[in-house]
Motif scaffolding. Structure first.
Motif, PDB file in Angstrom:
ATOM      1  N   ILE A 113       0.700  -1.063   0.212  1.00  0.00           N
ATOM      2  CA  ILE A 113      -0.021  -0.008   0.001  1.00  0.00           C
ATOM      3  C   ILE A 113       1.050   1.151   0.117  1.00  0.00           C
ATOM      4  O   ILE A 113       1.684   1.346   0.916  1.00  0.00           O
ATOM      5  N   GLU A 114       0.672   2.102  -1.122  1.00  0.00           N
ATOM      6  CA  GLU A 114       1.358   3.236  -0.961  1.00  0.00           C
ATOM      7  C   GLU A 114       0.969   4.570  -0.242  1.00  0.00           C
ATOM      8  O   GLU A 114       1.588   5.207   0.288  1.00  0.00           O
ATOM      9  N   TRP A 115      -0.431   4.593  -0.185  1.00  0.00           N
ATOM     10  CA  TRP A 115      -1.084   5.617   0.567  1.00  0.00           C
ATOM     11  C   TRP A 115      -2.518   4.966   0.903  1.00  0.00           C
ATOM     12  O   TRP A 115      -3.277   4.215   0.204  1.00  0.00           O
ATOM     13  N   ALA A 116      -2.954   5.672   1.985  1.00  0.00           N
ATOM     14  CA  ALA A 116      -4.481   5.468   2.382  1.00  0.00           C
ATOM     15  C   ALA A 116      -4.815   6.635   3.180  1.00  0.00           C
ATOM     16  O   ALA A 116      -4.021   7.353   3.853  1.00  0.00           O
ATOM     17  N   ARG A 117      -6.187   6.687   3.152  1.00  0.00           N
ATOM     18  CA  ARG A 117      -6.962   7.766   4.106  1.00  0.00           C
ATOM     19  C   ARG A 117      -8.345   7.528   4.000  1.00  0.00           C
ATOM     20  O   ARG A 117      -8.842   6.624   3.236  1.00  0.00           O
ATOM     21  N   PHE A 118      -8.932   8.198   4.977  1.00  0.00           N
ATOM     22  CA  PHE A 118     -10.422   8.066   5.030  1.00  0.00           C
ATOM     23  C   PHE A 118     -10.992   9.303   4.394  1.00  0.00           C
ATOM     24  O   PHE A 118     -10.505  10.020   4.387  1.00  0.00           O
ATOM     25  N   TYR A 119     -12.297   8.781   3.825  1.00  0.00           N
ATOM     26  CA  TYR A 119     -13.108   9.835   3.089  1.00  0.00           C
ATOM     27  C   TYR A 119     -14.469   9.663   3.507  1.00  0.00           C
ATOM     28  O   TYR A 119     -15.038   8.931   3.814  1.00  0.00           O
ATOM     29  N   SER A 120     -15.040  11.119   3.754  1.00  0.00           N
ATOM     30  CA  SER A 120     -16.481  11.103   3.876  1.00  0.00           C
ATOM     31  C   SER A 120     -17.150  11.016   2.567  1.00  0.00           C
ATOM     32  O   SER A 120     -16.619  10.983   1.703  1.00  0.00           O
ATOM     33  N   ARG A 121     -18.504  11.087   2.699  1.00  0.00           N
ATOM     34  CA  ARG A 121     -19.201  10.857   1.371  1.00  0.00           C
ATOM     35  C   ARG A 121     -19.095  12.109   0.609  1.00  0.00           C
ATOM     36  O   ARG A 121     -18.702  12.106  -0.588  1.00  0.00           O
ATOM     37  N   GLU A 122     -18.802  13.341   1.166  1.00  0.00           N
ATOM     38  CA  GLU A 122     -18.673  14.545   0.490  1.00  0.00           C
ATOM     39  C   GLU A 122     -17.373  14.742  -0.086  1.00  0.00           C
ATOM     40  O   GLU A 122     -17.143  15.105  -1.365  1.00  0.00           O
ATOM     41  N   GLU A 123     -16.391  14.163   0.603  1.00  0.00           N
ATOM     42  CA  GLU A 123     -15.090  14.054   0.093  1.00  0.00           C
ATOM     43  C   GLU A 123     -15.000  12.968  -1.178  1.00  0.00           C
ATOM     44  O   GLU A 123     -14.373  13.461  -2.030  1.00  0.00           O
ATOM     45  N   LEU A 124     -15.619  11.802  -1.142  1.00  0.00           N
ATOM     46  CA  LEU A 124     -15.450  10.903  -1.984  1.00  0.00           C
ATOM     47  C   LEU A 124     -15.946  11.494  -3.264  1.00  0.00           C
ATOM     48  O   LEU A 124     -15.652  11.312  -4.310  1.00  0.00           O
ATOM     49  N   THR A 125     -17.150  12.211  -2.946  1.00  0.00           N
ATOM     50  CA  THR A 125     -17.882  12.599  -4.448  1.00  0.00           C
ATOM     51  C   THR A 125     -17.051  13.694  -4.907  1.00  0.00           C
ATOM     52  O   THR A 125     -16.806  13.483  -6.371  1.00  0.00           O
ATOM     53  N   ARG A 126     -16.542  14.576  -4.368  1.00  0.00           N
ATOM     54  CA  ARG A 126     -15.268  15.771  -4.721  1.00  0.00           C
ATOM     55  C   ARG A 126     -14.400  15.140  -5.609  1.00  0.00           C
ATOM     56  O   ARG A 126     -14.012  15.385  -6.736  1.00  0.00           O
ATOM     57  N   THR A 127     -13.458  14.054  -4.885  1.00  0.00           N
ATOM     58  CA  THR A 127     -12.538  13.377  -5.577  1.00  0.00           C
ATOM     59  C   THR A 127     -12.778  12.326  -6.461  1.00  0.00           C
ATOM     60  O   THR A 127     -11.966  12.555  -7.561  1.00  0.00           O
ATOM     61  N   LEU A 128     -13.837  11.837  -6.648  1.00  0.00           N
ATOM     62  CA  LEU A 128     -14.241  10.826  -7.918  1.00  0.00           C
ATOM     63  C   LEU A 128     -14.816  11.926  -8.980  1.00  0.00           C
ATOM     64  O   LEU A 128     -14.300  11.466 -10.174  1.00  0.00           O
ATOM     65  N   GLU A 129     -15.584  12.950  -8.908  1.00  0.00           N
ATOM     66  CA  GLU A 129     -15.963  13.725  -9.690  1.00  0.00           C
ATOM     67  C   GLU A 129     -14.717  14.690 -10.282  1.00  0.00           C
ATOM     68  O   GLU A 129     -14.971  14.791 -11.616  1.00  0.00           O
ATOM     69  N   SER A 130     -13.862  14.823  -9.793  1.00  0.00           N
ATOM     70  CA  SER A 130     -12.805  15.908 -10.058  1.00  0.00           C
ATOM     71  C   SER A 130     -11.837  14.715 -11.044  1.00  0.00           C
ATOM     72  O   SER A 130     -10.865  15.296 -11.649  1.00  0.00           O
TER      73      SER A 130
END
Length: 164
Positions: A113-130
């Motif tokens: 694993i190179e990196w890992a982090r926790f995502y809220s639903r809002e953060e996941l939406t933003r990072t997937l859409e971008s």
């Protein structure tokens, strides 16, 4: 496989059959843990997975894999579903779990694993859409676990294309 936690060897060709686990980990705030494997294309993320070792129960594998790959202790692993898994010529058993600590910081193992982090639903939406990150395809148990946590299908990337 009649007994999870065992490895089977084909008598004809000697290939091993290893069951695997995959786990959607949430912290106490309901954020989901996503990780980037060193072998994947940049930005692709998924939930933690790994192979069951001989004599190990799937529940123990879930806790071991999360601890080894991102240094987080979990509690209450709960079985959800199983999917055929071609890479181990076996099955992938899906779980949900919660972190033992309220807001742990993932520490990627730096090997698998190179990196890992926790995502809220809002953060996941933003990072997937971008297009900053991309998620597993629709045919995978990883997608099913993530979509269940998210509450609906995951958002598409900037090109408007949905998941596989």
């Amino acid at each position: 496989l009649p007994f999870p936690g065992l490895q089977f060897r084909c008598p004809r060709n000697g290939r091993q059959f290893n069951p695997a686990i995959i786990v959607l980990v949430q912290d106490h705030d309901g954020r989901v843990l996503l990780a980037h494997n060193a072998l994947w294309k940049p930005g692709f993320v998924s939930i933690i997975a790994g192979y069951v070792e001989a004599g190990e129960s799937p529940d123990v594998t879930v806790a071991r894999e999360v601890a080894e790959e991102v240094g987080i202790e979990i509690e209450t692993p709960t079985y959800v579903a199983t999917q055929p898994w071609p890479f181990g010529r076996s099955q992938m058993m899906g779980y949900r779990a919660r972190t033992r600590q309220p807001r742990p910081t993932p520490q990627a193992d730096g090997v698998e694993i190179e990196w890992a982090r926790f995502y809220s639903r809002e953060e996941l939406t933003r990072t997937l859409e971008s297009g900053e990150i991309s998620a597993p395809g629709r045919a995978s148990i990883a997608y099913a676990l993530l979509a269940d946590w998210y509450g609906t299908d995951l958002p598409s990337g900037p090109d408007g294309v949905g998941r596989n």
